[in-house]
Design a protein around this motif. Structure first.
Motif, PDB file in Angstrom:
ATOM      1  N   SER A  35       0.847  -1.205   0.000  1.00  0.00           N
ATOM      2  CA  SER A  35       0.000   0.000   0.000  1.00  0.00           C
ATOM      3  C   SER A  35       0.877   1.248   0.000  1.00  0.00           C
ATOM      4  O   SER A  35       2.061   1.192   0.333  1.00  0.00           O
ATOM      5  CB  SER A  35      -0.900   0.010   1.232  1.00  0.00           C
ATOM      6  N   ASP A  36       0.262   2.387  -0.349  1.00  0.00           N
ATOM      7  CA  ASP A  36       1.004   3.656  -0.322  1.00  0.00           C
ATOM      8  C   ASP A  36       1.530   3.939   1.083  1.00  0.00           C
ATOM      9  O   ASP A  36       2.632   4.471   1.246  1.00  0.00           O
ATOM     10  CB  ASP A  36       0.107   4.812  -0.774  1.00  0.00           C
ATOM     11  N   ALA A  37       0.727   3.613   2.094  1.00  0.00           N
ATOM     12  CA  ALA A  37       1.153   3.874   3.475  1.00  0.00           C
ATOM     13  C   ALA A  37       2.389   3.053   3.825  1.00  0.00           C
ATOM     14  O   ALA A  37       3.333   3.542   4.465  1.00  0.00           O
ATOM     15  CB  ALA A  37       0.016   3.547   4.443  1.00  0.00           C
ATOM     16  N   GLU A  38       2.392   1.811   3.372  1.00  0.00           N
ATOM     17  CA  GLU A  38       3.560   0.954   3.643  1.00  0.00           C
ATOM     18  C   GLU A  38       4.802   1.496   2.938  1.00  0.00           C
ATOM     19  O   GLU A  38       5.904   1.477   3.492  1.00  0.00           O
ATOM     20  CB  GLU A  38       3.284  -0.474   3.160  1.00  0.00           C
ATOM     21  N   ILE A  39       4.595   1.976   1.718  1.00  0.00           N
ATOM     22  CA  ILE A  39       5.711   2.559   0.970  1.00  0.00           C
ATOM     23  C   ILE A  39       6.273   3.770   1.715  1.00  0.00           C
ATOM     24  O   ILE A  39       7.481   3.885   1.935  1.00  0.00           O
ATOM     25  CB  ILE A  39       5.254   2.971  -0.460  1.00  0.00           C
ATOM     26  N   ASP A  40       5.365   4.656   2.150  1.00  0.00           N
ATOM     27  CA  ASP A  40       5.809   5.846   2.888  1.00  0.00           C
ATOM     28  C   ASP A  40       6.572   5.453   4.139  1.00  0.00           C
ATOM     29  O   ASP A  40       7.557   6.101   4.509  1.00  0.00           O
ATOM     30  CB  ASP A  40       4.601   6.718   3.278  1.00  0.00           C
TER      31      ASP A  40
END
Ligand SMILES: [Zn+2]
Length: 182
Positions: A35-40
């Protein structure tokens, strides 16, 4: 300022990998399920790592393009001699003379009589790299080959020698190709 990290989603990736190649933006490869959150989160928690990689990649003299080859060679000779003197004592070896040369494909060499020669372009590398090459050649005065015994000796003097060897593998060609401004 934080460097922009390139993110690539890969169907083949099973876990994330982060690299900070020389002269290119850091790149994060993640599985498609990320997910984008995991990437961030991965990026945020690895800012320090990226900075450390960059710090190690800074070639020293290239920061000032006005440095002449003569000045670079002089600086190389001084640094090499300084490390050689200190390490020769620790390794209890006799150093004949220390020279810097314009090698096209190697970093250092050592003659049976104790003459050590080094590529002056090492001065462009981080100090730890030059330091490792000098220690490596000095260790050859005790063990002339690349046997296990040799690497054990190197390891007693520079436990992180693999980092410097790896740095040279990655950046060696770039250093060898360096030509100072006339
Ligand atoms: Zn060697």
């Amino acid at each position: 300022m934080d460097e922009l990290v390139e993110v690539r989603r890969s169907r083949r990736a099973r876990r994330w990998t982060l690299t900070a190649p020389w002269g290119a933006p850091p790149r994060l490869t993640v599985p498609t399920s990320f997910s984008d959150a995991e990437i961030d989160e991965v990026i945020a928690s690895h800012r320090g790592w990226i900075e450390r990689q960059r710090a190690r990649q800074v070639p020293r003299l290239r920061l000032d393009p006005r440095v002449s080859e003569e000045a670079a060679r002089r600086a190389a000779r001084e640094l090499v001699a300084m490390v050689a003197e200190e390490e020769a004592r620790a390794l209890r070896v006799e150093v004949g003379s220390v020279r810097v040369r314009d090698y096209r494909s190697q970093w250092g060499s050592c003659s049976p009589r104790g003459t050590l020669s080094f590529n002056w372009r090492l001065v462009l590398a981080p100090f730890e790299v030059l330091d490792y090459v000098v220690v490596h050649e000095l260790c050859h005065l005790r063990v002339p080959n690349h046997s296990r015994k040799f690497w054990r000796l190197v390891e007693t003097r520079r436990p992180n020698w693999r980092d410097q060897r790896d740095w040279l593998r990655v950046h060696g060609d770039e250093l060898l190709a360096f030509r100072p401004a006339a």
